[in-house]
Scaffold this motif. Structure first.
Motif, short mmCIF file in Angstrom:
data_model
loop_
_atom_site.label_atom_id
_atom_site.label_comp_id
_atom_site.label_asym_id
_atom_site.label_seq_id
_atom_site.Cartn_x
_atom_site.Cartn_y
_atom_site.Cartn_z
N TRP A 1 -11.25 4.33 3.27
CA TRP A 1 -11.13 5.79 4.11
C TRP A 1 -12.22 6.66 3.22
O TRP A 1 -12.96 7.62 3.69
N VAL A 2 -12.12 6.54 1.98
CA VAL A 2 -12.88 7.67 1.28
C VAL A 2 -14.18 7.43 1.51
O VAL A 2 -15.30 8.39 1.61
N SER A 3 -14.86 6.11 1.28
CA SER A 3 -16.15 5.64 1.68
C SER A 3 -16.64 6.38 2.94
O SER A 3 -17.91 6.72 3.20
N PHE A 4 -15.74 6.01 4.09
CA PHE A 4 -16.03 6.27 5.35
C PHE A 4 -16.40 7.86 5.67
O PHE A 4 -17.03 8.51 6.07
N TYR A 5 -15.28 8.78 4.51
CA TYR A 5 -15.16 10.16 4.58
C TYR A 5 -16.53 10.53 3.99
O TYR A 5 -17.18 11.50 4.64
N ASN A 6 -16.74 9.91 3.04
CA ASN A 6 -17.98 10.29 2.28
C ASN A 6 -19.17 10.18 3.09
O ASN A 6 -20.34 10.98 2.88
N THR A 7 -19.47 9.06 3.69
CA THR A 7 -20.56 8.99 4.46
C THR A 7 -20.68 9.77 5.94
O THR A 7 -21.56 10.10 6.42
N ILE B 1 -15.10 12.67 10.87
CA ILE B 1 -15.56 11.63 12.03
C ILE B 1 -15.08 10.26 11.60
O ILE B 1 -14.54 9.60 12.17
N GLY B 2 -15.52 10.02 10.34
CA GLY B 2 -15.40 8.56 9.76
C GLY B 2 -14.08 8.07 9.66
O GLY B 2 -13.88 6.70 9.48
N LEU B 3 -12.91 8.95 9.82
CA LEU B 3 -11.43 8.70 9.72
C LEU B 3 -11.07 8.28 11.17
O LEU B 3 -9.79 8.05 11.29
N LEU B 4 -11.55 8.57 12.07
CA LEU B 4 -11.09 8.58 13.50
C LEU B 4 -11.12 7.11 14.01
O LEU B 4 -12.11 6.44 13.60
N PRO B 5 -10.10 6.61 14.62
CA PRO B 5 -10.03 5.37 15.00
C PRO B 5 -11.02 4.99 16.12
O PRO B 5 -11.54 5.79 16.85
N LYS B 6 -11.65 3.79 16.02
CA LYS B 6 -12.60 3.35 17.16
C LYS B 6 -11.74 2.45 18.07
O LYS B 6 -11.58 1.53 17.89
N ALA C 1 -4.20 12.02 10.54
CA ALA C 1 -3.66 13.12 9.37
C ALA C 1 -3.28 12.31 8.33
O ALA C 1 -3.52 12.83 7.20
N PHE C 2 -2.81 10.93 8.33
CA PHE C 2 -2.49 10.34 6.95
C PHE C 2 -3.57 9.93 6.15
O PHE C 2 -3.56 10.15 5.27
N LYS C 3 -4.52 9.42 7.03
CA LYS C 3 -6.05 9.02 6.31
C LYS C 3 -6.60 10.12 5.63
O LYS C 3 -6.84 9.99 4.29
N LEU C 4 -6.56 11.30 6.26
CA LEU C 4 -7.11 12.45 5.70
C LEU C 4 -6.30 13.00 4.48
O LEU C 4 -6.97 13.36 3.55
N ASN D 1 -21.02 1.85 10.45
CA ASN D 1 -19.42 2.46 10.85
C ASN D 1 -18.72 1.73 11.60
O ASN D 1 -18.30 1.85 12.97
N ILE D 2 -18.54 0.55 11.03
CA ILE D 2 -17.56 -0.24 11.80
C ILE D 2 -16.17 -0.54 10.78
O ILE D 2 -16.22 -1.14 9.65
N PRO D 3 -15.22 0.35 10.94
CA PRO D 3 -13.89 0.19 10.03
C PRO D 3 -13.24 -0.93 9.86
O PRO D 3 -12.78 -1.31 9.03
N ASN D 4 -13.42 -1.73 11.16
CA ASN D 4 -12.56 -3.05 10.87
C ASN D 4 -13.54 -4.05 10.29
O ASN D 4 -14.27 -4.90 11.35
#
Length: 177
Positions: free
Chosen positions: A48-54, A58-63, A15-18, A95-98
C-alpha cells in the motif's frame, strides 16, 4: 519478533489502507509495527505504501473487475523478464495491485503462449446444452514446430523455477547479517 498467520485473504477498504499508509509516512511508524498494530500482513503495508508513493491516494482504490488485454499482459511479462522485476515491482510499475494475477499470466503464457493471455469470457455460457460431451480443446494436432515451441517455453519456465529455488536454498544456507 512475533509472526502472525493469516489463513484467509481479506479485502480492506480505502479508509483502512489510507490510515495504515499515513501511520507509516506521516507518523513514521515502521511497517512491522503497523502490521502488528492492525493485525495484518506486513507485505500489505509495504504494498500500500508503494502504491501510494507511486500513484497517490488513487493507488489505494480497489480495481473492481479490471480486465487486461493480451498485449498489456505480454508487455508486463516482457518487462519482468527484461528487467528482472519481482512480481511486486511489476505490480507497482503497471498498477496491478493483485500480484497473484501476474503469476497466473506467467503460467498461462508458459503453457499456452500468447493465446493463453487472451481475455477469457467470464460466467456461464448462454447455452450449455450443445457443450455436453465435447472436448474443450481442438482435435487438430499441433504441428511439430508448435510442439517444440511449447516444450521450449515449458523448459524455459522450469529452468527459471530451478534457478529461483537454487537462489532460495543459497540464501537460506548463507544468510546475510
Amino acid at each position: 519478533m512475533g509472526h502472525f498467520l493469516w489463513k484467509e485473504k481479506k479485502k480492506y477498504d480505502y479508509a483502512f489502507k489510507l490510515e495504515c499508509v499515513e501511520l507509516v509516512l506521516k507518523k513514521h511508524y515502521s511497517d512491522g509495527y503497523v502490521s502488528r498494530l492492525k493485525q495484518i500482513p506486513r507485505w500489505n503495508i509495504r504494498k500500500w505504501v508503494s502504491f501510494y508513493n507511486t500513484y497517490g491516494e488513487i493507488g489505494l482504490l480497489p480495481k473492481i473487475n479490471q480486465s487486461y488485454s493480451a498485449a498489456f499482459k505480454l508487455k508486463v511479462l516482457k518487462n519482468i523478464e527484461k528487467e528482472s522485476l519481482s512480481l511486486m515491482q511489476a505490480g507497482i510499475r503497471f498498477n496491478i495491485p493483485n500480484i497473484a494475477i501476474i503469476l497466473k499470466w506467467k503460467k498461462d503464457f508458459a503453457n499456452f503462449g500468447v493465446e493463453g493471455l487472451q481475455p477469457k469470457q467470464r460466467g456461464r455460457p448462454v447455452s450449455m446444452s450443445d457443450q455436453k460431451g465435447k472436448k474443450s480443446k481442438s482435435n487438430k494436432p499441433l504441428t511439430r514446430e508448435e510442439e517444440l515451441l511449447k516444450e521450449n517455453e515449458r523448459l524455459r519456465c522450469e529452468n527459471e523455477l530451478l534457478k529461483k529455488l537454487q537462489a532460495l536454498i543459497q540464501a537460506r544456507r548463507n544468510p546475510k547479517p
